[in-house]
Design an enzyme around this catalytic site. Sequence first.
Site, PDB file in Angstrom:
ATOM      1  N   GLY A  46       0.900  -1.275   0.143  1.00  8.91           N
ATOM      2  CA  GLY A  46       0.284   0.427  -0.361  1.00  8.91           C
ATOM      3  C   GLY A  46       0.614   1.522   0.724  1.00  8.91           C
ATOM      4  N   GLN A  51       2.876   9.535   1.059  1.00 11.77           N
ATOM      5  CA  GLN A  51       4.256   9.101   1.107  1.00 11.77           C
ATOM      6  C   GLN A  51       5.084   9.326   0.683  1.00 11.77           C
ATOM      7  OE1 GLN A  51       1.927   5.330   2.226  1.00 11.77           O
ATOM      8  NE2 GLN A  51       4.333   5.042   3.410  1.00 11.77           N
ATOM      9  N   CYS A  94       5.922   0.172   7.177  1.00 12.89           N
ATOM     10  CA  CYS A  94       4.802   0.769   6.846  1.00 12.89           C
ATOM     11  C   CYS A  94       6.672   1.368   5.548  1.00 12.89           C
ATOM     12  CB  CYS A  94       4.680   2.596   7.635  1.00 12.89           C
ATOM     13  SG  CYS A  94       4.379   3.855   6.319  1.00 12.89           S
ATOM     14  N   LEU A  95       6.245   1.769   4.480  1.00 12.60           N
ATOM     15  CA  LEU A  95       7.176   2.569   3.692  1.00 12.60           C
ATOM     16  C   LEU A  95       8.148   3.424   4.119  1.00 12.60           C
ATOM     17  CD1 LEU A  95       5.995   1.288   0.915  1.00 12.60           C
ATOM     18  CD2 LEU A  95       7.913  -0.049   1.638  1.00 12.60           C
ATOM     19  N   HIS A 136      -5.380   1.379   7.515  1.00 13.58           N
ATOM     20  CA  HIS A 136      -3.406   1.616   7.630  1.00 13.58           C
ATOM     21  C   HIS A 136      -3.294   3.421   5.982  1.00 13.58           C
ATOM     22  CE1 HIS A 136       1.187   1.441   7.855  1.00 13.58           C
ATOM     23  NE2 HIS A 136       0.920   2.269   6.994  1.00 13.58           N
ATOM     24  N   GLU A 137      -3.999   2.958   4.725  1.00  8.88           N
ATOM     25  CA  GLU A 137      -3.270   3.990   3.880  1.00  8.88           C
ATOM     26  C   GLU A 137      -4.404   5.248   4.439  1.00  8.88           C
ATOM     27  OE1 GLU A 137      -1.164   3.421   2.567  1.00  8.88           O
ATOM     28  OE2 GLU A 137      -0.771   1.585   3.022  1.00  8.88           O
ATOM     29  N   HIS A 140      -2.825   6.998   6.897  1.00  7.48           N
ATOM     30  CA  HIS A 140      -2.388   8.090   5.870  1.00  7.48           C
ATOM     31  C   HIS A 140      -2.837   9.386   5.673  1.00  7.48           C
ATOM     32  CE1 HIS A 140       1.436   6.447   5.982  1.00  7.48           C
ATOM     33  NE2 HIS A 140       1.529   5.010   5.856  1.00  7.48           N
TER      34      HIS A 140
END
Length: 173
Positions: A46, A51, A94-95, A136-137, A140
């Site tokens: 994701g 991000q 998470c990236l 999660h996304e 963000h």
Amino acid sequence: MTKLDIVIAPQPVLKAPTTPVEGVDDALRRLLDDMLETMYAAPGIGLAAPQVGVSKRVCVVDVAGKDERPAPLFLVNPTILMAADEHETAEEGCLSLPEIYAEVERPLAVKVGYLDRDGEPRELEADGLLARCLQHEIDHLDGVLFVDHLSLLKRKMLLRKLAKLQRAKQRAS
Ligand code: NI
């Protein structure tokens, strides 16, 4: 398609609520395609626009396994319409917080409303990994990171660890 640079915490863009998109046009589709390529290259399941430094309410998701056919989802202005009363706890990463992982409790199923890559309104019911990834996304897009679901103590510890890892990485490069 272009691979974009991923923003690493703590950067203010990751903590800012995003602006809803007015309409889906070619420029937005290009952003979505670039985000998908960036996510696959990372690799991740994701990626939300903040991000890649863009404060817009869009994200991409693909939870298909390595040996499965890709199943990309492009979500414009996603919102959680319903969440299950039942919760479950699972490890997340998470990236934007590389090499940081923690157990996060979330509703185990959700219904999400969004516009797709063509600007068509859609609803999606999900459970398991997809439900977790969507939450999660969407977090963000509201300026919330998975560590924000943890205790202050645990969050501070993980963010310190991240800063240390990033410093070590910079020294090595
Ligand atoms: Ni993330």
